[in-house]
Design a protein around this motif. Structure first.
Motif, PDB file in Angstrom:
ATOM      1  N   LEU A  33      41.582  31.421  29.576  1.00  0.00           N
ATOM      2  CA  LEU A  33      42.398  30.773  30.600  1.00  0.00           C
ATOM      3  C   LEU A  33      43.850  30.605  30.166  1.00  0.00           C
ATOM      4  CD1 LEU A  33      39.984  28.043  32.037  1.00  0.00           C
ATOM      5  CD2 LEU A  33      40.687  30.190  33.100  1.00  0.00           C
ATOM      6  N   ALA A  34      44.149  30.984  28.929  1.00  0.00           N
ATOM      7  CA  ALA A  34      45.539  30.936  28.485  1.00  0.00           C
ATOM      8  C   ALA A  34      46.368  32.024  29.163  1.00  0.00           C
ATOM      9  CB  ALA A  34      45.609  31.105  26.965  1.00  0.00           C
ATOM     10  N   ASP A  35      45.704  33.054  29.703  1.00  0.00           N
ATOM     11  CA  ASP A  35      46.391  34.103  30.447  1.00  0.00           C
ATOM     12  C   ASP A  35      46.798  33.541  31.809  1.00  0.00           C
ATOM     13  OD1 ASP A  35      47.230  36.269  31.930  1.00  0.00           O
ATOM     14  OD2 ASP A  35      45.536  37.544  31.409  1.00  0.00           O
ATOM     15  N   PRO A  36      48.097  33.507  32.141  1.00  0.00           N
ATOM     16  CA  PRO A  36      48.525  32.918  33.416  1.00  0.00           C
ATOM     17  C   PRO A  36      47.858  33.546  34.631  1.00  0.00           C
ATOM     18  CG  PRO A  36      50.409  33.288  31.990  1.00  0.00           C
ATOM     19  CD  PRO A  36      49.243  33.947  31.328  1.00  0.00           C
ATOM     20  N   LYS A  37      47.586  34.856  34.582  1.00  0.00           N
ATOM     21  CA  LYS A  37      46.935  35.501  35.721  1.00  0.00           C
ATOM     22  C   LYS A  37      45.514  34.993  35.910  1.00  0.00           C
ATOM     23  CE  LYS A  37      49.356  39.914  36.167  1.00  0.00           C
ATOM     24  NZ  LYS A  37      49.194  41.391  36.190  1.00  0.00           N
ATOM     25  N   THR A  38      44.890  34.584  34.808  1.00  0.00           N
ATOM     26  CA  THR A  38      43.521  34.070  34.887  1.00  0.00           C
ATOM     27  C   THR A  38      43.514  32.616  35.318  1.00  0.00           C
ATOM     28  OG1 THR A  38      42.770  35.601  33.173  1.00  0.00           O
ATOM     29  CG2 THR A  38      41.390  33.686  33.594  1.00  0.00           C
ATOM     30  N   THR A  39      44.311  31.793  34.650  1.00  0.00           N
ATOM     31  CA  THR A  39      44.278  30.357  34.944  1.00  0.00           C
ATOM     32  C   THR A  39      44.868  30.027  36.313  1.00  0.00           C
ATOM     33  OG1 THR A  39      44.685  28.182  33.945  1.00  0.00           O
ATOM     34  CG2 THR A  39      46.522  29.726  33.963  1.00  0.00           C
ATOM     35  N   SER A  40      45.719  30.919  36.852  1.00  0.00           N
ATOM     36  CA  SER A  40      46.289  30.658  38.171  1.00  0.00           C
ATOM     37  C   SER A  40      45.220  30.620  39.258  1.00  0.00           C
ATOM     38  CB  SER A  40      47.324  31.733  38.522  1.00  0.00           C
ATOM     39  OG  SER A  40      48.464  31.617  37.715  1.00  0.00           O
ATOM     40  N   VAL A  41      44.125  31.355  39.052  1.00  0.00           N
ATOM     41  CA  VAL A  41      43.105  31.427  40.102  1.00  0.00           C
ATOM     42  C   VAL A  41      42.316  30.119  40.236  1.00  0.00           C
ATOM     43  CG1 VAL A  41      41.066  32.654  40.913  1.00  0.00           C
ATOM     44  CG2 VAL A  41      42.978  33.930  39.948  1.00  0.00           C
ATOM     45  N   PRO A  42      41.718  29.563  39.156  1.00  0.00           N
ATOM     46  CA  PRO A  42      41.054  28.268  39.339  1.00  0.00           C
ATOM     47  C   PRO A  42      42.018  27.162  39.746  1.00  0.00           C
ATOM     48  CG  PRO A  42      41.079  28.919  37.022  1.00  0.00           C
ATOM     49  CD  PRO A  42      41.500  30.106  37.813  1.00  0.00           C
ATOM     50  N   ARG A  43      43.264  27.237  39.289  1.00  0.00           N
ATOM     51  CA  ARG A  43      44.246  26.236  39.711  1.00  0.00           C
ATOM     52  C   ARG A  43      44.495  26.351  41.212  1.00  0.00           C
ATOM     53  NH1 ARG A  43      48.920  27.200  35.319  1.00  0.00           N
ATOM     54  NH2 ARG A  43      50.055  25.653  36.557  1.00  0.00           N
TER      55      ARG A  43
END
Length: 218
Positions: free
Chosen positions: A106-116
């Protein structure tokens, strides 16, 4: 005339990468404007294609969101499940590995942006919450609960309610993102999931209170 060993034509190379280009454009717009206020036409314009071209890959805006979840978050869930199943009989190692891997990915912004995005938009668009439940939570939560049950059966874990325990384990991560995304409240050191995970595991395994000093021998 194109031969078998000649470079792939530009339009064919672009077509192969177009789904990712559309997803990148959609994610940027969803984060900036919100899911409800983003149209397929805006996504197409940002990606530099026609609206009709979008529908060749994604039949609806919801399908685009599902594509984002499958691209960014499902691999995180799949890898976590593999890790959990790889530590039979060692609940502490499985849980620590699962949460640390989650934080790393989730440190990858593209990944963490989705659950956020899901946390921010789910109340206004219930279909987002349902899709996330189906794609991510439904396959993951039962495995976590089974891990707790196995730990109880082996004597490693105290007899606790497995489902409530999973909520206690995952709650701090959700609250961490929710406080930042919905209420704009961040820790002084910034939104660092690895730091949160380390702190969470320390409290989980060692407790919050300082142990009372052992009595000294007379």
């Amino acid at each position: 005339m194109t031969t078998d060993d000649s470079p792939t034509p530009k339009f064919r190379r672009r077509a192969e990468h177009r789904p990712d280009e559309l997803l990148d454009a959609a994610l940027a717009l969803f984060v900036e404007k919100g899911y409800a206020h983003t149209s397929v036409a805006q996504i197409a314009r940002t990606a530099g294609v026609s609206k009709g071209a979008v529908y060749l890959y994604f039949p609806s805006k919801q399908a685009i969101l599902e594509g984002l979840v499958k691209r960014a978050v499902r691999p995180v869930s799949t890898a976590a499940l593999t890790l959990l199943r790889g530590h039979p009989g060692n609940t502490r190692a499985a849980l620590s590995g699962f949460l640390h891997q989650l934080a790393e990915r989730l440190a990858d912004p593209k990944t963490t942006s989705v659950p956020r995005l899901v946390l921010r938009e789910a109340a206004a668009a219930p279909e987002i919450a349902e899709m996330y439940r189906r794609e991510i939570l439904a396959p993951t939560l039962p495995v976590l609960a089974d891990m707790i049950r196995q730990g109880i059966a082996s004597g490693e874990v105290r007899p606790v309610d497995p489902e409530l325990t999973i909520r206690s384990l995952m709650g701090p991560i959700i609250a961490h993102l929710l406080l930042a995304e919905v209420f704009g409240v961040q820790p002084a050191a910034g939104l660092s999931l690895p730091a949160l995970i380390d702190n969470h595991l320390d409290i989980l395994f060692h407790g919050l209170l300082v142990p009372p000093e052992l009595p000294r021998d007379a």
